[in-house]
Design a protein around this motif. Structure first.
Motif, PDB file in Angstrom:
ATOM      1  N   THR A 125     -20.552 -46.218  -4.908  1.00  0.00           N
ATOM      2  CA  THR A 125     -19.395 -47.128  -4.967  1.00  0.00           C
ATOM      3  C   THR A 125     -19.813 -48.555  -4.624  1.00  0.00           C
ATOM      4  N   ARG A 128     -21.865 -50.221  -7.617  1.00  0.00           N
ATOM      5  CA  ARG A 128     -20.999 -50.599  -8.733  1.00  0.00           C
ATOM      6  C   ARG A 128     -21.683 -50.453 -10.090  1.00  0.00           C
ATOM      7  N   LYS A 130     -21.803 -49.111 -13.632  1.00  0.00           N
ATOM      8  CA  LYS A 130     -20.755 -48.698 -14.553  1.00  0.00           C
ATOM      9  C   LYS A 130     -21.018 -47.332 -15.184  1.00  0.00           C
ATOM     10  N   PHE A 135     -18.572 -44.006  -9.586  1.00  0.00           N
ATOM     11  CA  PHE A 135     -18.006 -45.358  -9.594  1.00  0.00           C
ATOM     12  C   PHE A 135     -16.868 -45.476 -10.609  1.00  0.00           C
ATOM     13  N   GLN A 136     -17.018 -44.831 -11.769  1.00  0.00           N
ATOM     14  CA  GLN A 136     -15.959 -44.866 -12.780  1.00  0.00           C
ATOM     15  C   GLN A 136     -14.670 -44.256 -12.238  1.00  0.00           C
ATOM     16  N   TRP A 138     -13.922 -43.894  -9.042  1.00  0.00           N
ATOM     17  CA  TRP A 138     -13.512 -44.754  -7.926  1.00  0.00           C
ATOM     18  C   TRP A 138     -12.693 -45.939  -8.417  1.00  0.00           C
ATOM     19  N   GLU A 139     -13.130 -46.544  -9.512  1.00  0.00           N
ATOM     20  CA  GLU A 139     -12.466 -47.716 -10.064  1.00  0.00           C
ATOM     21  C   GLU A 139     -11.053 -47.402 -10.558  1.00  0.00           C
ATOM     22  N   GLN A 140     -10.794 -46.142 -10.906  1.00  0.00           N
ATOM     23  CA  GLN A 140      -9.476 -45.758 -11.402  1.00  0.00           C
ATOM     24  C   GLN A 140      -8.446 -45.604 -10.278  1.00  0.00           C
ATOM     25  N   GLY A 141      -8.937 -45.579  -9.051  1.00  0.00           N
ATOM     26  CA  GLY A 141      -8.028 -45.611  -7.920  1.00  0.00           C
ATOM     27  C   GLY A 141      -7.590 -44.257  -7.399  1.00  0.00           C
ATOM     28  N   TYR A 185     -12.809 -42.446  -0.239  1.00  0.00           N
ATOM     29  CA  TYR A 185     -11.827 -43.444  -0.678  1.00  0.00           C
ATOM     30  C   TYR A 185     -10.820 -43.731   0.437  1.00  0.00           C
TER      31      TYR A 185
END
Length: 204
Positions: A125, A128, A130, A135-136, A138-141, A185
């Motif tokens: 994370t 970062r 891609k 990480f993908q 994680w980025e979606q929340g 998270y």
């Protein structure tokens, strides 16, 4: 703030001025090393929250890591029933033995793999990258992470109804992996969960 380790000092019996100290990894429970403390070394240890021994060969106080910086950060101190031996649970900052191993008994694998995986998730994370699945996701929340954990839970339940242990094992691993992502998270460590389970199940 009052040091939480001060309370047991008066219960320690420093025979001949020294007391043996067993050092144990707080997370893995591996025994890392054995040393000795006098009262001054104990006081310095609880003040600094880092293990300091009394070196019988050098005839002086010796803070573990004073040269290598591989300090032993104190998490918990226990005293045995005879009040003449200490067990100190620590978070080691690097190899414990001067020969580069994690214990003085030549063990190499310092961490349980769950803790290694936890570190890997956190590093992914932060890096970062891609192309990283972690990480993908994680980025979606939080909503997507929670949804993915729910999906893995359902898949595990479905496989539990069948007799294919290999598929069940794989789904179990997927569920645990995504649970670790969710914990990270939420800024919660797996050790926090372990500590709570231990607290709930202590024999009174």
């Amino acid at each position: 703030m009052k040091n939480k380790f001060l309370s047991i000092k008066n219960n320690i019996s420093f025979k001949n001025g020294l007391i043996p100290v067993i050092i144990q990894d707080f997370k893995t429970n591996k025994v890392l090393m054995l040393g000795f403390m006098n009262e001054e070394a104990y006081k310095k240890s609880i003040f600094d929250k880092k293990v300091t021994f009394y070196s019988r060969s050098k005839k002086r106080l010796w803070t573990k890591g004073e040269i290598s910086k591989n300090y032993l950060f104190i998490e918990k101190i226990l005293i045995d029933c005879d009040k003449d031996t200490l067990l100190i649970k620590v978070s080691p900052n690097g190899p414990v033995c001067h020969k580069g191993t994690d214990t003085c008994w030549k063990e190499i694998n310092k961490k349980n793999f769950l803790f290694i995986l936890e570190d890997l998730i956190l590093n992914r994370t932060r890096q970062r990258k891609k192309k990283s699945y972690i990480f993908q996701l994680w980025e979606q929340g939080i909503n997507r992470i929670a949804q993915k954990l729910g999906e893995e839970s359902i898949e595990l339940i479905i496989e539990s109804k069948d007799n294919n242990n290999n598929l069940f094992l794989n789904e179990s691993a997927d569920l645990l992996f995504h649970y670790l992502i969710l914990l990270q998270y939420k800024k919660i460590n797996i050790q926090d969960v372990i500590d709570l389970l231990e607290k709930r199940n202590l024999i009174k």
